[in-house]
Enzyme design. Structure first.
Site, short mmCIF file in Angstrom:
data_model
loop_
_atom_site.label_atom_id
_atom_site.label_comp_id
_atom_site.label_asym_id
_atom_site.label_seq_id
_atom_site.Cartn_x
_atom_site.Cartn_y
_atom_site.Cartn_z
N CYS A 90 -2.67 2.59 1.51
CA CYS A 90 -1.96 1.73 0.49
C CYS A 90 -0.91 2.85 -0.14
O CYS A 90 -1.06 3.82 -0.95
CB CYS A 90 -2.68 1.16 -0.60
N GLY A 113 -0.30 2.54 -3.88
CA GLY A 113 -1.47 2.91 -4.35
C GLY A 113 -1.56 4.39 -4.43
O GLY A 113 -2.12 5.19 -5.49
N CYS A 152 5.45 -2.94 -1.50
CA CYS A 152 4.71 -2.27 -0.56
C CYS A 152 5.11 -1.02 0.10
O CYS A 152 6.19 -0.84 0.57
CB CYS A 152 4.16 -3.36 0.62
N GLU A 189 -7.25 -3.55 -1.78
CA GLU A 189 -6.01 -4.09 -2.05
C GLU A 189 -5.99 -5.63 -2.70
O GLU A 189 -6.67 -6.38 -2.10
CB GLU A 189 -4.89 -4.09 -1.09
N HIS A 204 -1.65 -1.44 -10.25
CA HIS A 204 -2.85 -0.38 -9.83
C HIS A 204 -3.78 0.04 -10.83
O HIS A 204 -3.47 0.64 -12.02
CB HIS A 204 -2.10 0.94 -9.14
N1 LIG Z 1 -1.67 -5.71 -1.60
C1 LIG Z 1 -0.67 -5.05 -2.52
C2 LIG Z 1 0.77 -5.17 -1.70
C3 LIG Z 1 0.75 -4.32 -0.57
C4 LIG Z 1 0.67 -2.67 -0.82
C5 LIG Z 1 0.55 -1.98 0.34
N2 LIG Z 1 -0.40 -1.70 1.26
C6 LIG Z 1 1.23 -0.73 0.08
O1 LIG Z 1 1.32 0.38 1.01
O2 LIG Z 1 1.72 -0.17 -0.85
C7 LIG Z 1 -0.32 -6.12 -3.85
O3 LIG Z 1 -0.80 -7.23 -4.08
O4 LIG Z 1 -0.07 -5.28 -4.72
#
Ligand SMILES: N[C@@H](CCC[C@H](N)C(=O)O)C(=O)O
Length: 280
Positions: free
Chosen positions: A223, A226, A75, A214, A165
């Site tokens: 993100c 992301g 994350c 997400e 992603h």
């Molecule tokens: N929901 C994501 C993990 C969290 C990503 C985050 N918000 C970021 O800033 O990178 C997943 O399940 O991969």
């Protein structure tokens, strides 16, 4: 036992941080994390992050539960928050750079004197088997590949930043029906471990707008992984420079994909909001 926590956010991507340095197992279960993340009946957050003892020579280990209780590998906004949280815990002993063990490998956040946190996010992985996705042969890259989602054909590029992603470039990011389309990408059979999906509007080759759905958290204000994946995808399809600013609903992240090392650097803020105590 009451559990102390601190709430932090990185561009509105918000987390409950727990000092778990005394144990290598999180003190909160995934089911409890779901309850704590609830915005009406809990504290409210996109995830719960634990600062655990380091492994393999690192300073600390980061683990995170999404707001649905699933555990992602990495994350980006979270690790900036974790770095600030650790520095706050350590007080005068705090370092300016940490090595953090994650399920995506060792990641290095640096606390800069201007208050921003710059993170060496490692090298993105591009092969279909690494995402994972079935959109190409396991040892092939997924660049500008068509996929049918929500009765529409999208052209997507897939990038793993440790977590999966799927990136698609659109004319107008504000027009994307995120709540409808996002879950259909997340649960598409082409992504056996589900996926995060980034919708990108190129404003200039060094400036893009992004909205994200997400995996395990739904619509969030930002993100970090992301944004990194989006710039990699943008470079691969010839739409972005290696240094590109990514504007999210919660603010801007500076991303750089270094040409020689292939590593990605993400720079952005992390802020403490409040502290509290969970007593069941
Ligand atoms: N929901 C994501 C993990 C969290 C990503 C985050 N918000 C970021 O800033 O990178 C997943 O399940 O991969």
């Amino acid at each position: 036992m009451p559990i102390e926590f601190a709430k932090y956010h990185g561009l509105g991507n918000d987390f409950i941080l727990i000092d778990n340095r005394h144990s290598s197992e999180p003190v909160i279960t995934p089911e409890q994390a779901v309850d704590l993340c609830d915005r009406h009946f809990g504290i409210g957050a996109d995830g719960v992050i634990f600062a655990l003892p380091g492994q393999n020579g690192t300073d600390y280990t980061m683990r995170i539960f999404n707001s649905d209780g699933s555990e992602p590998e990495m994350c980006g906004n979270g690790i900036r928050c974790l770095a600030k949280f650790i520095a706050d815990l350590e007080g005068s002993e705090a370092k300016t750079q940490y090595r953090i063990h994650t399920l995506a490998g060792a990641i290095s956040p640096e606390l800069r004197s201007d208050g921003q946190v710059k993170v060496d996010m490692g090298v993105p992985r591009l092969l279909a088997a690494e995402i994972p996705t079935t959109l190409a042969a396991p040892d092939a890259k997924v660049i500008d590949v068509p996929i049918e989602v929500a009765d529409k054909s999208w052209s997507v590029t897939c990038v793993s930043m440790g977590n999966p992603h799927c990136i698609t470039f659109v004319e107008d990011v504000a027009a994307v029906a995120l709540e409808t389309v996002g879950p259909q990408f997340e649960h598409n059979k082409a992504f056996p471990q589900r996926t995060n999906t980034e919708f990108i509007q190129v404003v200039r080759s060094d400036y893009v707008k992004m909205r994200v759905w997400e995996r395990g958290a739904g619509v969030t204000l930002a993100c970090g992984t992301g944004a990194c994946a989006a710039v990699v995808a943008g470079v691969l399809v010839g739409k972005c420079d290696r240094a590109t600013a990514v504007e999210l609903p919660g603010g801007v992240l500076e991303i750089e994909w270094a040409e020689v090392s292939g590593r990605i650097y993400m720079t952005g803020p992390a802020q403490r909001v409040f502290t509290g105590c969970i007593s069941h």
